[in-house]
Design a protein around this motif. Structure first.
Motif, short mmCIF file in Angstrom:
data_model
loop_
_atom_site.label_atom_id
_atom_site.label_comp_id
_atom_site.label_asym_id
_atom_site.label_seq_id
_atom_site.Cartn_x
_atom_site.Cartn_y
_atom_site.Cartn_z
N PHE A 118 3.94 13.82 -15.24
CA PHE A 118 2.54 13.64 -16.06
C PHE A 118 2.21 12.14 -16.04
O PHE A 118 1.10 12.25 -15.92
CB PHE A 118 2.98 14.19 -17.51
CG PHE A 118 1.84 14.13 -18.51
CD1 PHE A 118 0.55 15.04 -18.09
CD2 PHE A 118 1.61 13.04 -19.31
CE1 PHE A 118 -0.47 14.85 -19.04
CE2 PHE A 118 0.54 12.93 -20.13
CZ PHE A 118 -0.59 13.73 -19.80
N LEU A 119 3.22 11.41 -16.28
CA LEU A 119 2.82 10.13 -16.27
C LEU A 119 2.46 9.38 -14.70
O LEU A 119 1.60 8.65 -14.96
CB LEU A 119 3.86 9.13 -16.57
CG LEU A 119 4.72 9.37 -18.36
CD1 LEU A 119 5.96 8.56 -18.36
CD2 LEU A 119 3.55 8.81 -19.03
N LEU A 120 2.99 10.05 -13.89
CA LEU A 120 2.29 9.70 -12.43
C LEU A 120 0.87 10.10 -12.27
O LEU A 120 0.18 9.57 -11.87
CB LEU A 120 3.21 10.46 -11.13
CG LEU A 120 4.79 9.76 -11.24
CD1 LEU A 120 5.38 10.76 -10.26
CD2 LEU A 120 4.65 8.27 -10.69
N VAL A 160 -4.15 20.47 -14.76
CA VAL A 160 -3.06 19.75 -15.28
C VAL A 160 -3.19 19.80 -17.00
O VAL A 160 -2.23 19.78 -17.53
CB VAL A 160 -3.69 18.30 -14.89
CG1 VAL A 160 -2.59 17.27 -15.78
CG2 VAL A 160 -3.24 18.36 -13.39
N SER A 161 -4.47 19.87 -17.47
CA SER A 161 -4.75 19.70 -18.67
C SER A 161 -4.00 20.90 -19.77
O SER A 161 -3.41 20.99 -20.40
CB SER A 161 -6.16 19.51 -19.43
OG SER A 161 -6.62 18.24 -19.04
N LEU A 162 -4.57 22.27 -19.01
CA LEU A 162 -3.87 23.55 -19.53
C LEU A 162 -2.69 23.44 -19.18
O LEU A 162 -1.70 23.84 -19.97
CB LEU A 162 -4.65 24.65 -18.85
CG LEU A 162 -6.16 24.69 -18.92
CD1 LEU A 162 -6.76 25.87 -18.06
CD2 LEU A 162 -6.34 25.37 -20.70
N PHE A 163 -1.93 23.17 -18.07
CA PHE A 163 -0.56 23.60 -17.59
C PHE A 163 0.53 22.61 -18.48
O PHE A 163 1.54 22.92 -19.15
CB PHE A 163 -0.28 23.09 -16.12
CG PHE A 163 1.22 23.45 -15.87
CD1 PHE A 163 1.59 24.76 -15.49
CD2 PHE A 163 2.11 22.50 -15.61
CE1 PHE A 163 2.90 25.06 -15.07
CE2 PHE A 163 3.33 22.55 -15.17
CZ PHE A 163 3.80 23.81 -14.92
N TYR A 164 -0.04 21.22 -18.69
CA TYR A 164 0.89 20.49 -19.13
C TYR A 164 0.83 20.41 -20.75
O TYR A 164 1.78 20.33 -21.55
CB TYR A 164 0.65 19.00 -18.77
CG TYR A 164 1.45 18.59 -17.53
CD1 TYR A 164 2.89 18.18 -17.47
CD2 TYR A 164 0.64 18.43 -16.07
CE1 TYR A 164 3.30 17.94 -16.34
CE2 TYR A 164 1.28 18.40 -15.10
CZ TYR A 164 2.70 17.87 -15.14
OH TYR A 164 3.51 17.85 -13.79
#
Length: 321
Positions: free
Chosen positions: A214-216, A251-255
């Protein structure tokens, strides 16, 4: 664990199967809903795999990673939904320890791989937008394959070790899992042993597979945002951002859901809510992925059109003959 706790657990027999409480209030209705969703996931993601493979215009790094993501989503969903539907039909919600361990392994394996694959896709967008002149050189076919294979290769041994640690624990007392699949927090709650080493391993894995990718992704999009803001044309900024919007949505939904389930303290309220959140990243996101990537992508829609046009043309020719 003190002596009183040991005596307490000794009063119970060892558990050899779990009961997945899941969702079973309306079996017929849920079976139809889950079956329709599962078929839609297989069809939608399968079409993306087929279209991005057959259409030479989509033989680019971005669609190569999308093809792998779609294939991964089909596998990911197949770990839970068939078991859920079988339980709804038969009324048997039990799952043996080996089956539970297998299900948990593949959930963790595919989930961990997806975390890194989403990070790789963000890096791909960073190269395409921030280093366009070097993009094709850096993101060669060999590099793409290595990145995808590495995403799978990193996840496999780590998850295998995690499963070994969890299922070497003794399970006793209640065997009911208030979930629709064997997930780490719910299974560990049924263990009758000191969980310090397991909790440390789970925490370390969550940092490695959730926080680091996530940071990457965040770092990649910070550079992308700077590059977009420096563009003189508003049209150019909008067009460039549109190439990232689908990925950002996924990404927003998954993470978002994964972080709430695996990184937040497991309070009683969150435990109940986590079952609902799990539906988001195990079923809803794989279902929405084809829609997100096709409705916002003209190239994929054009490829679908060409594929359907060819099929229609072949059927017409066959009928005329």
């Amino acid at each position: 664990m003190d002596n009183e706790q040991v005596k307490h657990w000794e009063n119970y027999s060892t558990v050899d199967e779990f009961i997945l409480l899941g969702y079973h209030e309306y079996p017929v209705l849920l079976f139809v809903a889950f079956l329709a969703t599962y078929l839609a996931i297989l069809l939608g993601n399968g079409l993306i795999v087929v279209v991005t493979t057959l259409d030479s215009a989509l033989h680019t790094p971005m669609y190569f990673f999308l093809r792998n993501l779609s294939g991964l989503e089909m596998c990911y969903t197949s770990v839970t939904l068939p078991k859920m539907m079988a339980s709804l039909v038969s009324g048997d919600h039990s799952i043996s320890l080996p089956a539970c361990a297998t299900q948990m392994f593949f959930m963790l394996f595919f989930g961990g791989t997806e975390c890194f694959l989403l990070a790789v896709m963000a890096y791909d967008r960073y190269l395409a937008i921030c280093l366009p002149l070097r993009y094709t050189t850096i993101m060669s076919h060999r590099v793409r394959v290595v990145m995808v294979v590495t995403s799978f290769a990193i996840s496999f041994p780590v998850q295998l070790l995690q499963i070994r640690l969890i299922f070497s624990l003794p399970f006793c007392a209640s065997n009911e899992i208030d979930h629709f699949f064997c997930d780490i927090p719910q299974v560990l709650r049924l263990a009758c042993a000191d969980l310090y080493a397991n909790e440390l391993a789970v925490y370390t894995e969550n940092i490695f597979f959730v926080v680091v990718p996530f940071l990457l992704i965040v770092a990649s999009y910070v550079h992308i945002a700077r590059a977009i803001l420096r563009m003189p044309s508003a049209t150019g900024r909008k067009k460039t951002f549109s190439t990232c919007s689908s990925h950002l949505t996924v990404v927003s939904l998954f993470y978002g859901s994964a972080m709430l389930v695996y990184l937040c303290p497991q309070t009683s309220n969150l435990v109940k809510f986590s079952k609902l959140l799990s539906l988001l990243y195990t079923i809803v996101i794989p279902f929405c992925n084809p829609l997100i990537y096709t409705l916002r992508n003209r190239e994929v829609k054009a490829a679908f059109g060409k594929l359907l046009g060819k099929k229609w043309s072949m059927e017409v020719d066959t009928g005329m003959r």
